[in-house]
Motif scaffolding. Sequence first.
Motif, PDB file in Angstrom:
ATOM      1  N   SER A  14       0.879  -1.120  -0.168  1.00  0.00           N
ATOM      2  CA  SER A  14      -0.028  -0.106   0.245  1.00  0.00           C
ATOM      3  C   SER A  14       0.997   1.562  -0.532  1.00  0.00           C
ATOM      4  O   SER A  14       0.604   1.928  -0.168  1.00  0.00           O
ATOM      5  CB  SER A  14      -0.406  -0.316   0.931  1.00  0.00           C
ATOM      6  N   THR A  15       1.332   0.832   0.277  1.00  0.00           N
ATOM      7  CA  THR A  15       3.150   2.184   0.449  1.00  0.00           C
ATOM      8  C   THR A  15       3.988   1.909  -0.764  1.00  0.00           C
ATOM      9  O   THR A  15       4.592   1.111  -0.646  1.00  0.00           O
ATOM     10  CB  THR A  15       3.040   2.680   1.970  1.00  0.00           C
ATOM     11  N   PHE A  19       3.981  -0.077  -3.258  1.00  0.00           N
ATOM     12  CA  PHE A  19       3.121   0.422  -3.613  1.00  0.00           C
ATOM     13  C   PHE A  19       3.320   0.785  -5.383  1.00  0.00           C
ATOM     14  O   PHE A  19       2.524   0.479  -6.176  1.00  0.00           O
ATOM     15  CB  PHE A  19       2.616   2.075  -3.279  1.00  0.00           C
ATOM     16  N   GLU A  20       4.754   0.509  -5.526  1.00  0.00           N
ATOM     17  CA  GLU A  20       5.640   1.550  -6.943  1.00  0.00           C
ATOM     18  C   GLU A  20       5.604   0.082  -7.629  1.00  0.00           C
ATOM     19  O   GLU A  20       5.596  -0.767  -8.935  1.00  0.00           O
ATOM     20  CB  GLU A  20       5.827   1.669  -6.667  1.00  0.00           C
ATOM     21  N   THR A  22       2.914  -2.349  -7.129  1.00  0.00           N
ATOM     22  CA  THR A  22       2.068  -3.531  -6.963  1.00  0.00           C
ATOM     23  C   THR A  22       1.079  -1.906  -8.341  1.00  0.00           C
ATOM     24  O   THR A  22       0.265  -2.647  -9.658  1.00  0.00           O
ATOM     25  CB  THR A  22       0.421  -2.479  -6.755  1.00  0.00           C
ATOM     26  N   LYS A  23       1.910  -0.915  -8.701  1.00  0.00           N
ATOM     27  CA  LYS A  23       1.182   0.286  -9.522  1.00  0.00           C
ATOM     28  C   LYS A  23       2.063  -0.583 -11.218  1.00  0.00           C
ATOM     29  O   LYS A  23       1.012  -0.859 -11.928  1.00  0.00           O
ATOM     30  CB  LYS A  23       1.796   0.724  -9.341  1.00  0.00           C
ATOM     31  N   ILE A  36      -2.873  -6.856  -2.630  1.00  0.00           N
ATOM     32  CA  ILE A  36      -2.013  -5.532  -1.291  1.00  0.00           C
ATOM     33  C   ILE A  36      -1.914  -6.208   0.013  1.00  0.00           C
ATOM     34  O   ILE A  36      -2.948  -6.164   0.500  1.00  0.00           O
ATOM     35  CB  ILE A  36      -2.777  -4.486  -1.524  1.00  0.00           C
ATOM     36  N   ASP A  43      -5.207   2.035   4.489  1.00  0.00           N
ATOM     37  CA  ASP A  43      -3.892   2.231   4.012  1.00  0.00           C
ATOM     38  C   ASP A  43      -4.246   1.754   2.312  1.00  0.00           C
ATOM     39  O   ASP A  43      -3.691   2.113   1.223  1.00  0.00           O
ATOM     40  CB  ASP A  43      -2.336   1.847   4.725  1.00  0.00           C
ATOM     41  N   ALA A  47      -4.679   2.868  -1.513  1.00  0.00           N
ATOM     42  CA  ALA A  47      -3.861   2.212  -2.189  1.00  0.00           C
ATOM     43  C   ALA A  47      -5.048   2.312  -3.987  1.00  0.00           C
ATOM     44  O   ALA A  47      -4.565   2.457  -4.843  1.00  0.00           O
ATOM     45  CB  ALA A  47      -2.869   1.600  -2.012  1.00  0.00           C
ATOM     46  N   LEU A  51      -5.046   3.625  -7.357  1.00  0.00           N
ATOM     47  CA  LEU A  51      -4.354   2.850  -8.913  1.00  0.00           C
ATOM     48  C   LEU A  51      -5.540   3.121  -9.603  1.00  0.00           C
ATOM     49  O   LEU A  51      -5.734   3.061 -10.475  1.00  0.00           O
ATOM     50  CB  LEU A  51      -4.217   1.517  -7.834  1.00  0.00           C
TER      51      LEU A  51
END
Length: 273
Positions: A14-15, A19-20, A22-23, A36, A43, A47, A51
């Motif tokens: 989530s951070t 997060f990157e 996942t993105k 996630i 959080d 996220a 996204l």
Amino acid sequence: MTSDKKVVLITGGSTGLGFEITKALYQSEIPYELIIGALVVSDGEDAIAALRKETPQSASSLSLVQVDLTSDASLEKAIEYISSQHGRLDSLVNNSGGSFDLDIQEGRMSLREGFNATWNLNVTGTHVLTSLAVPLLLKSTDPRIVFMTSGTSTLTETENTTNPNSAGINDSPPAGWPKPKIGMPVTGYRSTKTALNMLMREWHRILKNDGVKVWAVSPGFFVTGLGGFGSETLKKLGARDPSIGGQFVRDVLQGKRDEDAGKAIRSSTIQPW
């Protein structure tokens, strides 16, 4: 509920770097069931909303599971959820971790408290989660495990004091005690990441005949919330945008470093032990 999409769990997704990662997968043309793993559920919800707003059209799906690496009950519940929803796990990205060295240095935690917290989170919790996830991974036709290591973990490079990126953590302080509070404290953090390299090697050994590919990924030095140092301090020390690390992990999951399974890898090289 089974799906043709690859099922991927990203802890700490989530951070920051998680997060990157996942993105990068969410923006890929390859379809995924992206799960996630977040310590704080809100959080994770934030996220997912971010996204979906940034990438309205995606071949992938997003979901959320609460993951607390310090709680066996939380980890067992997370795996039960994935099993019930997806029936298997294709990739486990052990990204979640932390550093409490600054808390020790600033007196917010005792040395024992800070060290135990770092090891419990970065090594023990990761090992427990991986153990619980193995049965689901073995149901995949292409199972993969990624352990997020660090450039600070290499034993060989602790002797390097000429590289500006490592001199600050490898230089010896002046004689006397107590030592001055200078530079970035990393003793506990880098020790756990060295241990994580061995943990990766053990899982590589244990699951080799099951066809599971395992790596320790050393993504680089990025601006994240790790250790509580602050983004401006990290930028001054040379930290880069974490999206670079997200794309690197995506490439590993998509098969671009298969020949380096069982090793600690950097974006274009093998990291020395």
